[in-house]
Design an enzyme around this catalytic site. Structure first.
Site, short mmCIF file in Angstrom:
data_model
loop_
_atom_site.label_atom_id
_atom_site.label_comp_id
_atom_site.label_asym_id
_atom_site.label_seq_id
_atom_site.Cartn_x
_atom_site.Cartn_y
_atom_site.Cartn_z
N HIS A 1 -8.04 1.94 -20.11
CA HIS A 1 -8.05 2.56 -21.43
C HIS A 1 -8.94 1.84 -22.43
O HIS A 1 -8.89 2.16 -23.62
CB HIS A 1 -6.62 2.61 -22.00
CG HIS A 1 -5.74 3.62 -21.37
ND1 HIS A 1 -5.70 4.94 -21.76
CD2 HIS A 1 -4.86 3.51 -20.35
CE1 HIS A 1 -4.82 5.60 -21.03
NE2 HIS A 1 -4.30 4.76 -20.16
N LYS B 1 -11.63 1.43 -34.71
CA LYS B 1 -11.37 2.82 -35.12
C LYS B 1 -11.91 3.12 -36.51
O LYS B 1 -11.98 4.26 -36.92
CB LYS B 1 -9.87 3.11 -35.04
CG LYS B 1 -9.33 3.03 -33.59
CD LYS B 1 -7.85 3.30 -33.53
CE LYS B 1 -7.29 3.12 -32.13
NZ LYS B 1 -7.71 4.18 -31.20
N LYS C 1 -5.56 17.17 -30.35
CA LYS C 1 -4.42 17.78 -31.05
C LYS C 1 -4.88 18.43 -32.36
O LYS C 1 -4.45 19.54 -32.70
CB LYS C 1 -3.35 16.73 -31.33
CG LYS C 1 -2.71 16.13 -30.09
CD LYS C 1 -1.91 14.88 -30.43
CE LYS C 1 -1.53 14.12 -29.18
NZ LYS C 1 -1.04 12.76 -29.47
N THR D 1 -6.77 11.21 -27.95
CA THR D 1 -6.03 12.47 -27.74
C THR D 1 -5.71 13.11 -29.09
O THR D 1 -5.48 14.32 -29.16
CB THR D 1 -4.73 12.24 -26.95
OG1 THR D 1 -3.95 11.21 -27.57
CG2 THR D 1 -5.04 11.88 -25.50
N LYS E 1 -3.99 7.10 -36.76
CA LYS E 1 -4.08 6.39 -35.48
C LYS E 1 -3.79 4.92 -35.73
O LYS E 1 -3.68 4.48 -36.88
CB LYS E 1 -5.45 6.57 -34.82
CG LYS E 1 -6.63 6.30 -35.73
CD LYS E 1 -7.95 6.61 -35.01
CE LYS E 1 -8.18 8.09 -34.86
NZ LYS E 1 -8.35 8.56 -33.50
N ARG E 2 -3.64 4.18 -34.66
CA ARG E 2 -3.40 2.75 -34.77
C ARG E 2 -4.48 2.12 -35.63
O ARG E 2 -5.65 2.48 -35.54
CB ARG E 2 -3.40 2.15 -33.36
CG ARG E 2 -3.18 0.67 -33.27
CD ARG E 2 -2.90 0.28 -31.83
NE ARG E 2 -3.87 0.86 -30.90
CZ ARG E 2 -4.94 0.21 -30.44
NH1 ARG E 2 -5.20 -1.03 -30.85
NH2 ARG E 2 -5.76 0.78 -29.57
#
Length: 829
Positions: A366, A563, A669, A665, A557-558
């Site tokens: 991942h 990110k 969504k 993901t 998100k985290r």
């Protein structure tokens, strides 16, 4: 054998009256409450127990069928299963949602109020755990004999709060009132050993054997939760392990008044399954994390072997009957553990054991960040798991000897492919261990699979070119569209039918309707409804007013530097500054919404959260811009909150540094729920662009290849800042203390890093991101054009179902037979 089929109870009725009567009986006889005095929580328990009975009616036949057919079983080992609330999910998959609404209404109870009572199971952090939950749903839907294994965390991931904008972590208490979905299995208890010593002996044939004894002995106790597939045709099992001490209270110590000493063994044992991801900044924290990983993998492997030997004479055929998927490196210690069980407990020779291991395991990677691939100090493993360190050395010796003999090897030390990294101390590379011990290794998007071959596993790929493949992630449409967004899913059902719930490829039939003004109006009404629901939730819990007519721009998100929530908030600062100066005339009213948790020991991520909250405090109080820009960080992000935010989003932020997000993901969504994506060419964004059309997505910034080139030749952030007056101004505002007057230098660590190193290339992509945001403004200013593109995004989401992903795993990796896949949803990376 006695036929007991006729002794089984009759299946519970699925009609309104039967469910109503069952709920009433559960309330009285199991919850112990009178109807007139029952609370919402009492009604939740009663309904959950009634629904659980109907799950069991499918669970038992599914389990019997699996045993009778004796086919290949799939076991999914994951440290996280972010399953969220289960009642609504179960009602949807059983087709009982409206039946339950009517049954409760006859008892004077509102189903929606009852559903909100259930706590989120705090068993995961983000995409990794939510993927595992989606995969469990799809395995059951596709009637694969699957079983998930993880840890039953007493508190799970922390509950996030804010103290003057700083993240604070509080214990999550999701088990405070019990868990009506699970079944404790006192007959499924396995010993797990830590520490101790090794003793070598010879068996009667003269074979050398190793005996691991002494140390700490912990018991793994199983708790089973049924996982129902679509329409209830098949039910699988999620088995979670709780740690207990093998010793009772030390009564002598207790009677001497040494109360803490009396329960010391219990506390140490139960700590293993108490909290998800304990901080690992200390040696004790590292040891606890490694304990957790070994605890659940050992218990799971013992359980798998027991089940196999109950129906087969030996373990020789294990690869033909068992496929084990390692979800990331957390369960990588399973490789030497299965070797230990095969050699020490079941008498296999080394080579035969290694052949079985490499036929059973498969590994999902991942991450492309070398620092995120787990490594454990050799000394720690030697102390905690002495036999496993011995086996790791043996695996490494066989592995290196094999490669040294190959004509394509020119490195006598094989430093890059060794399981032991000796550059700075001595560490065990868990990613390498999982790679070597697995039959196949997969990335989770097409881009990720290719990059794995050239980055983190480049040398291993050179020697084992057949191992790496790619299977793009997916999400379950039952949870993330049908349950989370009934307004949109009902519109889709009325328009193209309900076949999309099991064959998401049928969504492509929506594409022609993007040109239908009436459909666009109905689509807009569904989105407006969801935005109003979110605005009401925010107003109730955070006391911030959201305008449903504004563009809802969402990044959930985290919190992690790669990110790039930092890129988002810096662009928001620049936008606010231009608004104050009378510029940004084309910018539409916008809500910038953030949510996500930072790891408790990740100081820089926590500082980014503080920056977002400090900027929000200033911007939201500015009378000159408050009607045009609102910034909000929602606390304690979890599955239930995501189910409210995602359907309401207009714009989905997927802006990670290209080449660093394996898949994502959340991007799927959001698009499935009618949001447009603004993002880099990273992870599954690449395939999403191809699926929805490049004109229907806002792509910007450096490509993965360009990022790698920047890393090789060096990048000068000061030059990028000099070329961007907006970015320079935003950084100056942050550095000036405008957002932190109590501590003007608070955010200098962030800005100094951006000026000096900028590893995640925020400054390199800033102007491209700004321009992409202005394109989004221009499109949102044309509502009909925006809706048309949003509809085309929904129509293009067929390839991103977890059903498609699981079909591909079954066919390419697990080698499990399936009925023919629907042609419209077949998609392989």
């Amino acid at each position: 054998m006695i036929d007991t089929a006729h002794l089984s109870p009759a299946p519970r009725p699925l009609d309104r009256d039967g469910l109503r009567d069952s709920v009433r009986d559960k309330l009285v006889y199991q919850v112990g409450k009178d109807l007139r005095h029952a609370t919402r929580h009492d009604w939740f328990l009663a309904l959950a127990l009634a629904v659980r009975e109907r799950l069991v009616d499918g669970w038992m036949p599914s389990t019997r069928r699996v045993y009778e057919e004796d086919g290949k079983r799939v076991y999914y080992l994951s440290l996280e299963f972010l399953i969220g609330r289960l009642l609504g999910d179960a009602l949807t998959n059983l087709g009982l949602h409206e039946t339950a609404r009517e049954a409760l209404a006859e008892l004077g109870v509102d189903l929606d109020r009852v559903l909100k009572v259930e706590p989120d199971a705090a068993l995961g952090n983000g995409g990794l755990g939510r993927l595992a939950a989606c995969f469990m749903d799809s395995m059951a839907t596709l009637e694969i004999a699957g079983m998930g294994y993880g840890i039953r965390y007493q508190h799970g991931l922390f509950k996030q709060g804010f103290d003057e904008g700083w993240q604070v972590e509080r214990p999550e208490d999701w088990l405070a009132f019990g868990n009506p979905w699970e079944f404790e299995r006192p007959d499924a208890v396995y010993p797990v050993r830590f520490f101790g010593r090794l003793r070598e002996e010879r068996d009667p044939s003269g074979r050398r054997i190793h005996i691991w004894e002494g140390g700490q002995r912990v018991l793994a106790v199983a708790y089973d939760t049924p996982v129902v597939g679509w329409q209830g045709r098949h039910v699988n099992t999620l088995r979670l392990w709780a740690a207990q001490s093998g010793n009772l209270v030390n009564l002598e110590a207790f009677n001497r008044g040494e109360y803490m000493h009396a329960v010391e063994d219990q506390v140490l044992a139960e700590s293993i399954s108490r909290v998800l991801y304990p901080a690992d900044a200390t040696e004790a924290g590292q040891m606890l994390r490694l304990k957790q990983e070994y605890f659940f993998t050992s218990a799971s492997l013992q359980d798998i072997i027991r089940r196999h030997l109950g129906y087969h004479a030996s373990l020789d055929n294990l690869p033909e009957k068992v496929a084990i998927q390692l979800n990331d490196t957390h369960p990588a210690i399973a490789v030497p553990e299965l070797m230990r069980l095969l050699i020490d407990e079941h008498g296999h020779d080394w080579q035969r054991a290694w052949t079985i291991v490499r036929g059973v395991f498969n590994y999902t990677n991942h991450t492309l960040m070398p620092e995120a691939l787990e490594r454990w100090p050799v000394g720690l493993i030697e102390q905690l798991l002495p036999r496993h360190m011995q086996l790791i050395y043996e695996i490494n010796a066989h592995h290196l000897a094999e490669l040294r003999s190959r004509p394509d090897n020119h490195d006598p030390f094989l430093t890059e492919v060794s399981l032991i990294d000796e550059a700075y101390g001595r560490w065990v590379r868990m990613g390498h261990l999982a790679f070597l011990g697995s039959r196949r290794v997969n990335g989770v998007s097409a881009l990720h699979g290719e990059l794995m071959k050239h980055t983190v596993f480049a040398r291993l790929h050179h020697y084992f070119p057949e191992k790496i493949t790619a299977i793009t992630n997916g999400v379950t449409p039952r949870r993330w569209l049908m349950t989370a967004n009934p307004a949109l899913s009902s519109l889709i059902g009325r328009t193209i039918g309900d076949g999309w719930t099991r064959d998401l490829g049928q969504l492509e039939a929506l594409a022609p309707h993007a040109g239908d003004a009436a459909f666009r109006a109905a689509f807009a009404a569904a989105k407006r409804h969801n935005k109003e629901v979110l605005a009401a939730l925010v107003g109730k819990h955070v006391d911030v007013r959201l305008d449903p007519d504004a563009l809802f721009d969402v990044q959930i998100k985290r919190i992690h530097e790669y990110k790039r929530q930092l890129l988002n908030i810096l662009e928001a600062v620049a936008l606010w500054d231009e608004m104050r100066q009378g510029g940004a005339a084309g910018a539409v009213p916008r809500v910038r919404l953030f949510a996500g948790k930072a790891a408790s020991s990740y100081w820089r991520a926590k500082l980014i959260i503080k920056l977002i909250n400090d900027v929000a405090r200033v911007v939201n109080a500015d009378p000159a811009t408050r009607d045009r820009l609102t910034i909000l960080f929602m606390p304690n992000y979890n599955v239930s909150l995501a189910e409210k935010i995602i359907p309401a989003a207009d714009l989905s932020e997927q802006i990670s540094t290209a080449g660093m997000e394996a898949s994502g993901t959340g991007n799927m969504k959001f698009a499935m729920n009618g949001a447009l994506t603004i993002g880099t060419l990273d992870g599954a964004n690449v395939e999403m662009r191809d699926a929805v059309g490049p004109e229907n997505i806002f792509i910007f910034g450096l490509s993965a290849e360009e990022v790698l080139r920047c890393r090789r030749i060096g990048f000068a952030p000061e030059e990028a800042i000099a070329r961007s007056p907006r970015l320079a101004r935003a950084l100056e505002l942050v550095e000036s203390g405008l957002f932190s007057p109590d501590d003007p230098g608070r955010f200098r660590p962030i800005t100094d890093d951006l000026r000096g190193l900028d590893h995640f290339l925020v400054t390199a992509d800033f102007d491209a991101y700004w321009n992409a945001q202005r394109r989004a403004d221009a499109l949102f200013a044309d509502p009909e054009a925006w809706r048309r593109q949003a509809i085309l995004n929904v129509a293009g989401m067929g390839p991103f179902s977890s059903d498609r992903a699981i079909r591909t795993y079954a066919q390419e990796i697990w080698q499990v037979p399936l009925e023919a896949a629907p042609a419209a949803s077949a998609f392989a990376a």
